[in-house]
Motif scaffolding. Sequence first.
Motif, mmCIF file in Angstrom:
data_model
loop_
_atom_site.group_PDB
_atom_site.id
_atom_site.type_symbol
_atom_site.label_atom_id
_atom_site.label_comp_id
_atom_site.label_asym_id
_atom_site.label_seq_id
_atom_site.Cartn_x
_atom_site.Cartn_y
_atom_site.Cartn_z
ATOM 1 N N THR A 90 -8.497 -8.460 -7.349
ATOM 2 C CA THR A 90 -7.916 -7.599 -6.319
ATOM 3 C C THR A 90 -7.033 -6.521 -6.939
ATOM 4 N N ARG A 94 -7.610 -2.368 -6.821
ATOM 5 C CA ARG A 94 -6.596 -1.445 -6.301
ATOM 6 C C ARG A 94 -6.189 -0.432 -7.358
ATOM 7 N N PRO A 158 2.689 3.853 0.462
ATOM 8 C CA PRO A 158 2.044 2.550 0.715
ATOM 9 C C PRO A 158 0.977 2.182 -0.305
ATOM 10 N N VAL A 159 0.291 3.153 -0.890
ATOM 11 C CA VAL A 159 -0.761 2.856 -1.863
ATOM 12 C C VAL A 159 -0.164 2.227 -3.117
ATOM 13 N N SER A 160 0.893 2.828 -3.646
ATOM 14 C CA SER A 160 1.537 2.266 -4.835
ATOM 15 C C SER A 160 2.188 0.926 -4.521
ATOM 16 N N ALA A 161 2.727 0.786 -3.300
ATOM 17 C CA ALA A 161 3.324 -0.498 -2.899
ATOM 18 C C ALA A 161 2.261 -1.594 -2.832
ATOM 19 N N SER A 162 1.065 -1.228 -2.371
ATOM 20 C CA SER A 162 -0.026 -2.206 -2.307
ATOM 21 C C SER A 162 -0.438 -2.649 -3.709
ATOM 22 N N LEU A 163 -0.489 -1.686 -4.646
ATOM 23 C CA LEU A 163 -0.828 -2.032 -6.027
ATOM 24 C C LEU A 163 0.242 -2.933 -6.633
ATOM 25 N N ALA A 165 2.209 -5.030 -5.086
ATOM 26 C CA ALA A 165 2.096 -6.367 -4.487
ATOM 27 C C ALA A 165 0.955 -7.149 -5.114
ATOM 28 N N ALA A 166 -0.167 -6.464 -5.377
ATOM 29 C CA ALA A 166 -1.315 -7.149 -5.975
ATOM 30 C C ALA A 166 -0.998 -7.607 -7.395
#
Length: 268
Positions: A90, A94, A158-163, A165-166
């Motif tokens: 995942t 990302r 949000p994109v960098s935050a999602s990365l 978190a992964a």
Amino acid sequence: MAFLAGIAEQSIVAFGALLLVAQLVAHRIGVFMGRREKARATTQMEGVGVVVGGMLALMAFVLALTLSFANTRFSERRTGTLAEANAIGTAWLRAKAVGTPRAEAIATLLEQYTKVRADFVTAGLDTARINALNQKTSALQSTIWGHVAAIVREQPNPVSASLMAAINDTFDMSTAERLAMETRLPPQLFWLLILMTLLSTASVGYQLGLRGRSKPLLVVLLMFMWTVVIVDILDLAAPRLGNFRTSAAPYEWTIQGFSGGVVIPPAP
């Protein structure tokens, strides 16, 4: 326990053979004591049968308890490898989706990281190699997190935050898997199992000695069955011993997924 663990490290079959011999010795001691008591005619057979039956029931309970513990530990290790491999996959996807130079560097590092984690699971009993792999894991985590921190600071969205978190989930899974690989059968539970086994075989021998009857074939068969179960328990509970090893297949599947890369199709 260190001595027995050393034997088990060399050969799980040798450990089983030693345990079987110890049971046979305990049984013969029980037979000898039973025959001596019979000669004195001081023991009531009915009371002995009740006690032996209770000991065998307790032995069955201890076997079930330790088998359940060992199977749970084995399941944790197997589930942990799948969870970590999925988390790595995942994070890689990302990073590829972000597509910046730092994100591409993260994806490349994750490919190396996956190989290191697969080697850790299959490292065997080589302590030096395990320590080296743990150090390499920590170094890769530090480098990856440095790139993530830079991306988050440069692009707080949000994109960098999602990365982030992964990647964080990936590191958490590695810690969980390391704990699962370090968890073994507690020495107290191990010695309780061995002690109950020897006492039970001795009590069976004592009862047979009192009755003046010898059932060598059945006794050996019973001891062999107990030995097989105990060896399987030890094998399941020990992450780096025997035949019940944790497979690195989930990591290998993840590495195979990396080979395809990410192809962005043309807009319709």
